[in-house]
Design a protein around this motif. Structure first.
Motif, PDB file in Angstrom:
ATOM      1  N   ILE A  97       0.822  -1.200   0.000  1.00 52.75           N
ATOM      2  CA  ILE A  97       0.000   0.000   0.000  1.00 52.75           C
ATOM      3  C   ILE A  97       0.859   1.255   0.000  1.00 52.75           C
ATOM      4  O   ILE A  97       0.493   2.277  -0.589  1.00 52.75           O
ATOM      5  CB  ILE A  97      -0.959  -0.012   1.227  1.00 52.75           C
ATOM      6  CG1 ILE A  97      -2.105   0.988   1.022  1.00 52.75           C
ATOM      7  CG2 ILE A  97      -0.239   0.282   2.508  1.00 52.75           C
ATOM      8  CD1 ILE A  97      -3.099   0.565   0.002  1.00 52.75           C
ATOM      9  N   ILE A  98       2.045   1.204   0.605  1.00 59.14           N
ATOM     10  CA  ILE A  98       2.933   2.365   0.630  1.00 59.14           C
ATOM     11  C   ILE A  98       3.476   2.653  -0.763  1.00 59.14           C
ATOM     12  O   ILE A  98       3.573   3.814  -1.183  1.00 59.14           O
ATOM     13  CB  ILE A  98       4.068   2.139   1.647  1.00 59.14           C
ATOM     14  CG1 ILE A  98       3.482   2.101   3.071  1.00 59.14           C
ATOM     15  CG2 ILE A  98       5.120   3.245   1.541  1.00 59.14           C
ATOM     16  CD1 ILE A  98       4.476   1.760   4.133  1.00 59.14           C
ATOM     17  N   TYR A  99       3.824   1.599  -1.505  1.00 58.00           N
ATOM     18  CA  TYR A  99       4.278   1.804  -2.881  1.00 58.00           C
ATOM     19  C   TYR A  99       3.181   2.439  -3.726  1.00 58.00           C
ATOM     20  O   TYR A  99       3.438   3.323  -4.555  1.00 58.00           O
ATOM     21  CB  TYR A  99       4.708   0.473  -3.498  1.00 58.00           C
ATOM     22  CG  TYR A  99       6.146   0.119  -3.233  1.00 58.00           C
ATOM     23  CD1 TYR A  99       7.175   0.971  -3.625  1.00 58.00           C
ATOM     24  CD2 TYR A  99       6.486  -1.073  -2.589  1.00 58.00           C
ATOM     25  CE1 TYR A  99       8.508   0.640  -3.370  1.00 58.00           C
ATOM     26  CE2 TYR A  99       7.812  -1.402  -2.337  1.00 58.00           C
ATOM     27  CZ  TYR A  99       8.815  -0.542  -2.730  1.00 58.00           C
ATOM     28  OH  TYR A  99      10.131  -0.857  -2.486  1.00 58.00           O
ATOM     29  N   GLU A 100       1.949   1.992  -3.539  1.00 60.08           N
ATOM     30  CA  GLU A 100       0.847   2.563  -4.298  1.00 60.08           C
ATOM     31  C   GLU A 100       0.650   4.040  -3.963  1.00 60.08           C
ATOM     32  O   GLU A 100       0.407   4.869  -4.854  1.00 60.08           O
ATOM     33  CB  GLU A 100      -0.437   1.780  -4.013  1.00 60.08           C
ATOM     34  CG  GLU A 100      -0.415   0.350  -4.541  1.00 60.08           C
ATOM     35  CD  GLU A 100      -1.704  -0.394  -4.238  1.00 60.08           C
ATOM     36  OE1 GLU A 100      -2.552   0.193  -3.545  1.00 60.08           O
ATOM     37  OE2 GLU A 100      -1.845  -1.530  -4.697  1.00 60.08           O
ATOM     38  N   ILE A 105      -7.561   3.709  -3.401  1.00 56.91           N
ATOM     39  CA  ILE A 105      -6.491   2.933  -2.772  1.00 56.91           C
ATOM     40  C   ILE A 105      -6.991   2.543  -1.393  1.00 56.91           C
ATOM     41  O   ILE A 105      -7.229   3.401  -0.556  1.00 56.91           O
ATOM     42  CB  ILE A 105      -5.186   3.738  -2.654  1.00 56.91           C
ATOM     43  CG1 ILE A 105      -4.653   4.095  -4.041  1.00 56.91           C
ATOM     44  CG2 ILE A 105      -4.144   2.939  -1.895  1.00 56.91           C
ATOM     45  CD1 ILE A 105      -3.365   4.872  -4.003  1.00 56.91           C
ATOM     46  N   THR A 106      -7.192   1.246  -1.163  1.00 54.29           N
ATOM     47  CA  THR A 106      -7.759   0.777   0.101  1.00 54.29           C
ATOM     48  C   THR A 106      -6.719   0.058   0.937  1.00 54.29           C
ATOM     49  O   THR A 106      -5.767  -0.512   0.425  1.00 54.29           O
ATOM     50  CB  THR A 106      -8.937  -0.174  -0.162  1.00 54.29           C
ATOM     51  OG1 THR A 106      -8.443  -1.350  -0.808  1.00 54.29           O
ATOM     52  CG2 THR A 106      -9.993   0.475  -1.039  1.00 54.29           C
ATOM     53  N   GLN A 107      -6.940   0.079   2.210  1.00 58.50           N
ATOM     54  CA  GLN A 107      -6.003  -0.573   3.121  1.00 58.50           C
ATOM     55  C   GLN A 107      -6.274  -2.069   3.253  1.00 58.50           C
ATOM     56  O   GLN A 107      -5.359  -2.867   3.361  1.00 58.50           O
ATOM     57  CB  GLN A 107      -6.082   0.079   4.503  1.00 58.50           C
ATOM     58  CG  GLN A 107      -5.096  -0.497   5.506  1.00 58.50           C
ATOM     59  CD  GLN A 107      -5.214   0.169   6.853  1.00 58.50           C
ATOM     60  OE1 GLN A 107      -6.049   1.043   7.039  1.00 58.50           O
ATOM     61  NE2 GLN A 107      -4.394  -0.241   7.801  1.00 58.50           N
ATOM     62  N   LYS A 108      -7.543  -2.461   3.232  1.00 52.55           N
ATOM     63  CA  LYS A 108      -7.876  -3.859   3.486  1.00 52.55           C
ATOM     64  C   LYS A 108      -7.380  -4.783   2.380  1.00 52.55           C
ATOM     65  O   LYS A 108      -6.825  -5.837   2.643  1.00 52.55           O
ATOM     66  CB  LYS A 108      -9.388  -4.008   3.645  1.00 52.55           C
ATOM     67  CG  LYS A 108      -9.935  -3.350   4.904  1.00 52.55           C
ATOM     68  CD  LYS A 108     -11.433  -3.572   5.033  1.00 52.55           C
ATOM     69  CE  LYS A 108     -11.970  -2.928   6.298  1.00 52.55           C
ATOM     70  NZ  LYS A 108     -13.427  -3.135   6.436  1.00 52.55           N
ATOM     71  N   VAL A 149      -9.160  -1.936 -15.755  1.00 48.87           N
ATOM     72  CA  VAL A 149      -8.279  -0.794 -15.577  1.00 48.87           C
ATOM     73  C   VAL A 149      -8.826   0.104 -14.474  1.00 48.87           C
ATOM     74  O   VAL A 149     -10.006   0.430 -14.461  1.00 48.87           O
ATOM     75  CB  VAL A 149      -8.161   0.001 -16.896  1.00 48.87           C
ATOM     76  CG1 VAL A 149      -7.251   1.199 -16.708  1.00 48.87           C
ATOM     77  CG2 VAL A 149      -7.656  -0.910 -18.009  1.00 48.87           C
ATOM     78  N   VAL A 150      -7.949   0.488 -13.566  1.00 55.11           N
ATOM     79  CA  VAL A 150      -8.364   1.353 -12.467  1.00 55.11           C
ATOM     80  C   VAL A 150      -8.534   2.766 -12.977  1.00 55.11           C
ATOM     81  O   VAL A 150      -7.673   3.318 -13.646  1.00 55.11           O
ATOM     82  CB  VAL A 150      -7.309   1.323 -11.344  1.00 55.11           C
ATOM     83  CG1 VAL A 150      -7.703   2.273 -10.228  1.00 55.11           C
ATOM     84  CG2 VAL A 150      -7.158  -0.086 -10.829  1.00 55.11           C
TER      85      VAL A 150
END
Length: 442
Positions: A110-113, A136-139, A153-154
């Motif tokens: 998640i940090i890279y994202e 960008i979600t944590q779970k 595609v996001v």
């Protein structure tokens, strides 16, 4: 702005990194621990920017990690680089709660994202947590996929490509309301004789927006003279100035939603608010003011026997105002025992873990004076009088419907051009003690 960003432990060893440019070799981070040690040996205060062989290291420390930004450009804005690192810590705190070495290792995906979205080619892009959390979600530790199977595609939220990146479209409320709180915290140092040695007002204007659509708000205050004629459009801060009533403004900062050009030219605060709670502006005033809650504390030490404390408290505010949750903390020697109290208002309690007496008064009307007396034993005494405590008395309080600086909201207009709904603005005022409201004792 930045060629790369590194997360290092306290020894300077790299934990995680993200490179945006290739002008700095990856081995350059290995020199950071040595530069840090050399700087600590040369000076007690380590500067936040170091250099070696044409590489500039800007860094901050948070818990047990260092966040390091590296560049080769001499024209870099160091303050902007450090501001980004601090903002990065705030965003990570929203995702991983506690930013430390272990949480960095456990949440590297998640940090890279976040690093990819918050900075592009070394230039800061999206730093609003509300916007980042939409895709960008944590779970899941991955980007949210499109609902259609044929399109994985996001897609970023549409508001990220618009000028109003802090507010999404399509917000709807059944009842459209805007709550505005003007909160002023008072820091003050008062001598035992009642002389104000130092005073400071820290003000905040907080807004809770529950408005549909894309509303445009206009805030009017009672005195434009409190603002300066020149504002730094880069970060919303303003240089010192003096208004007609001789109140000197030390600092002024706005949320990014405020149109600074409009404010600079016309001294009008207009903005499209983020949804929910946010801090619209904050300011600081250093001006002589009288103590709002004054305490006269006298401590008498009787050799080989006891200590007596007499405290007289006065609410030096208007009679129509009332101070709530007043808490007066009076320090006492470490070895006292057998406390006995005499008072008529509030409650008094001895806290041995803090070596202090705490006098609490739930409501303290303006113009009133209350008194309290305490007697405590001194078991470990000598022929010489026990030295009095050097710690000052600490005071906490809250005064609703009142501002020390005199700032008042004249109007808060809400305009939504498409929906044209009726809104309900609410305004509150609170003056409270700051972290350093202290009175010296005799």
């Amino acid at each position: 702005m930045a060629s790369c960003v590194y997360f290092c432990d306290l020894r300077g060893k790299c934990i995680l990194s993200r490179r945006y440019r290739d002008d700095i070799p990856s081995s350059a981070i290995e020199k950071f621990p040595t530069l840090l040690v050399d700087a600590e040996q040369e000076s007690a205060v380590v500067p936040p920017c170091l250099s070696h062989n044409g590489v500039y290291y800007s860094f901050i420390q948070h818990n047990d990690i260092y966040l390091v930004s590296m560049t080769r450009s001499m024209s870099i804005n160091v303050a902007q680089s450090l501001a980004f690192l601090y903002r990065l810590v705030e965003v990570l705190t929203e995702y991983v709660k506690t930013v430390e070495e272990e949480s960095i290792r456990d949440n590297f995906v998640i940090i890279y994202e976040l690093l990819d979205e918050m900075m592009d080619y070394g230039i800061p892009q999206i730093t609003e947590t509300k916007m980042l959390k939409q895709y960008i979600t944590q779970k899941s530790f991955k980007l949210i996929k499109s609902a259609k199977k044929s399109k994985n595609v996001v897609r970023p939220p549409s508001q990220l490509t618009q000028s109003v990146s802090w507010r999404p479209e399509g917000i709807v409320y059944k009842r459209n309301e805007a709550f505005l709180d003007v909160v002023e915290s008072i820091n003050m140092l008062i001598s035992a004789q009642g002389q104000v040695l130092r005073s400071e007002i820290l003000g905040k204007v907080k807004v809770k927006s529950r408005l549909s659509g894309m509303p445009d708000l206009k805030l009017g205050l009672n005195d434009k003279g409190i603002f300066t004629s020149g504002t730094d459009l880069a970060d919303g801060t303003a240089p010192p100035t003096t208004k007609k009533s001789n109140i000197e403004l030390e600092d002024l900062k706005f949320h990014q939603c405020v149109r600074l050009s409009k404010f600079e030219n016309e001294k009008i605060i207009t903005f499209i608010p983020p949804d929910g709670d946010f801090e619209l502006m904050n300011y600081r005033l250093t001006t002589p003011i009288k103590p709002l809650i004054w305490c006269d504390v006298k401590i008498q030490v009787h050799s080989r026997s006891r200590i007596e404390i007499h405290c007289r408290a006065a609410a030096q505010i208007k009679k129509k105002s009332t101070a709530n949750n007043v808490e007066i903390t009076i320090p006492v020697p470490e070895d006292v025992d057998s406390p006995k109290f005499r008072y008529f208002h509030g409650s008094v309690k001895y806290l041995p873990e803090k070596n202090a007496i705490v006098w609490k008064i739930k409501t303290f009307p303006g113009g009133k004076e209350y008194s309290m007396a305490a007697q405590m034993g001194l078991p470990s005494v000598t022929d010489v009088d026990t030295p009095k405590s050097k710690r000052p008395v600490q005071v906490k309080f809250q005064i609703p419907y009142f501002t020390t600086s005199g700032i008042q909201v004249r109007y808060l207009k809400v305009n939504e051009p498409k929906l044209q709904y009726q809104s309900y603005p609410w305004v509150r005022y609170i003056t409270q003690s700051g972290d350093d409201y202290t009175i010296r004792t005799t």
